[in-house]
Design a protein around this motif. Sequence first.
Motif, PDB file in Angstrom:
ATOM      1  N   SER A 247      -5.212   7.717   6.501  1.00  0.00           N
ATOM      2  CA  SER A 247      -4.642   7.272   5.218  1.00  0.00           C
ATOM      3  C   SER A 247      -4.780   8.370   4.169  1.00  0.00           C
ATOM      4  O   SER A 247      -5.850   8.928   3.978  1.00  0.00           O
ATOM      5  N   PRO A 248      -3.674   8.682   3.459  1.00  0.00           N
ATOM      6  CA  PRO A 248      -3.731   9.706   2.404  1.00  0.00           C
ATOM      7  C   PRO A 248      -4.675   9.313   1.263  1.00  0.00           C
ATOM      8  O   PRO A 248      -5.113  10.179   0.499  1.00  0.00           O
ATOM      9  N   LEU A 249      -4.993   8.018   1.151  1.00  0.00           N
ATOM     10  CA  LEU A 249      -5.875   7.575   0.062  1.00  0.00           C
ATOM     11  C   LEU A 249      -7.226   8.273   0.111  1.00  0.00           C
ATOM     12  O   LEU A 249      -7.822   8.588  -0.913  1.00  0.00           O
ATOM     13  N   TRP A 250      -7.738   8.526   1.323  1.00  0.00           N
ATOM     14  CA  TRP A 250      -9.057   9.156   1.464  1.00  0.00           C
ATOM     15  C   TRP A 250      -9.145  10.482   0.728  1.00  0.00           C
ATOM     16  O   TRP A 250     -10.202  10.841   0.201  1.00  0.00           O
ATOM     17  N   GLY A 251      -8.031  11.223   0.712  1.00  0.00           N
ATOM     18  CA  GLY A 251      -8.078  12.602   0.205  1.00  0.00           C
ATOM     19  C   GLY A 251      -7.722  12.745  -1.259  1.00  0.00           C
ATOM     20  O   GLY A 251      -7.642  13.863  -1.767  1.00  0.00           O
TER      21      GLY A 251
ATOM     22  N   GLU B 290       0.814  -1.227   0.000  1.00  0.00           N
ATOM     23  CA  GLU B 290       0.000   0.000   0.000  1.00  0.00           C
ATOM     24  C   GLU B 290       0.849   1.279   0.000  1.00  0.00           C
ATOM     25  O   GLU B 290       0.528   2.218  -0.757  1.00  0.00           O
ATOM     26  N   PRO B 291       1.928   1.360   0.804  1.00  0.00           N
ATOM     27  CA  PRO B 291       2.776   2.559   0.713  1.00  0.00           C
ATOM     28  C   PRO B 291       3.334   2.774  -0.701  1.00  0.00           C
ATOM     29  O   PRO B 291       3.426   3.913  -1.167  1.00  0.00           O
ATOM     30  N   ALA B 292       3.683   1.682  -1.404  1.00  0.00           N
ATOM     31  CA  ALA B 292       4.195   1.825  -2.779  1.00  0.00           C
ATOM     32  C   ALA B 292       3.102   2.356  -3.703  1.00  0.00           C
ATOM     33  O   ALA B 292       3.359   3.171  -4.591  1.00  0.00           O
ATOM     34  N   LEU B 293       1.857   1.910  -3.484  1.00  0.00           N
ATOM     35  CA  LEU B 293       0.731   2.414  -4.284  1.00  0.00           C
ATOM     36  C   LEU B 293       0.523   3.907  -4.025  1.00  0.00           C
ATOM     37  O   LEU B 293       0.341   4.696  -4.963  1.00  0.00           O
ATOM     38  N   ILE B 294       0.580   4.284  -2.745  1.00  0.00           N
ATOM     39  CA  ILE B 294       0.388   5.699  -2.389  1.00  0.00           C
ATOM     40  C   ILE B 294       1.478   6.556  -3.039  1.00  0.00           C
ATOM     41  O   ILE B 294       1.188   7.604  -3.625  1.00  0.00           O
ATOM     42  N   ASP B 295       2.733   6.068  -2.997  1.00  0.00           N
ATOM     43  CA  ASP B 295       3.842   6.789  -3.647  1.00  0.00           C
ATOM     44  C   ASP B 295       3.569   6.973  -5.132  1.00  0.00           C
ATOM     45  O   ASP B 295       3.757   8.059  -5.679  1.00  0.00           O
TER      46      ASP B 295
END
Length: 307
Positions: free
Chosen positions: A260-264, A231-236
């Motif tokens: 989680s930064p994904l929400w925004g 997940e961190p790699a996806l966020i990056d």
Amino acid sequence: FELERLGVHESVEAVFPPAELVTYLTDLPAEVAVVDDDGIDDCDGVVTLAYREAFLELDWIHSIQAGYDRFPLDVLEDHDVILTNSAGIHDRTIGETVASYLLMFARRLHDHVANQQERRWDRPEWDEAFTLPGATACVVGTGTLGSGVAETLGALGVRVTGVRRSGDPVPGFDEVYATDRLLEAIGDVEFVIVTVPLTDETHHLFDAEAFDAMRDDAYFVNVARGSVVDEPALIDALESGELAGAALDVFEEEPLPEESPLWGMDEVIISPHCAAYTRDYFRDVGEIVRENADRLADGEEFYNRVV
Ligand code: NAD
């Protein structure tokens, strides 16, 4: 063993009311009842979402999910407990959910929904919206989910390729790659859709290298299990513009933590592990349970047996 009493564990409540399944199974030649953790030891078998150590005293566990990554398979085997799962019922639900994600991105509906919250009249840029016919998707995992996705997207005109361990052809897929050609398979498509079970082999299958191999204008869709993805790699990859966006139903930690930064992220669609929800869910599970009760009575091998 003989099935005299079958419990429907209260944990199924996350997906459907346990009493609906009890009513649906009243014709079984066994007593069927909703049970909580204290009522397990009166049963011979249980239909459940959650795993409990008390289930080790039973003869049969039926999981209402397809994935069985949360069950300790070796321990069940040691205790002679049969485990069956609900693979085979999620093709249409997941297929339609994935088609919805793709249509939202293509037709920009996620932007409209976000704008509506702010009462904002804001049209897409002229070159943002597109249509699906001729678009390409690679579905990684060609089982029930993968085939349902291929069929639904195929009907929308998407060219669908697949990835499976053997690389052998599968109906509904224009082309199938073996897993050792994953990076090549996902390298030239607009949508990558993950539908593999979580196993030792598929843990973090989608890592920085995989996201790097994907096109910058590609969308990533995960309806399998969170830990298939780093997940961190996806966020990056999302933050650095290496991917166009993502639609995610499953996460390494569920519920997805508030921080989680994904929400925004504007180009991320989040659904709370419900891509397979349908009001018919208890019927679909009930059919498998009834089939196995019949097979047990006839001395036949269980359907969808995992352990
Ligand atoms: P299935 O058993 O019908 O298909 C799984 C397929 O994956 C099989 O074809 C199997 O050969 C293949 N596979 C196994 N290991 C693989 C690997 N290392 N590489 C490539 N392929 C591999 O199961 P299904 O119903 O398609 O479900 C697949 C998974 O999706 C489940 O295990 C579950 O984790 C997840 N799931 C999620 C939801 C949801 O609500 N989001 C719903 C149902 C299933």
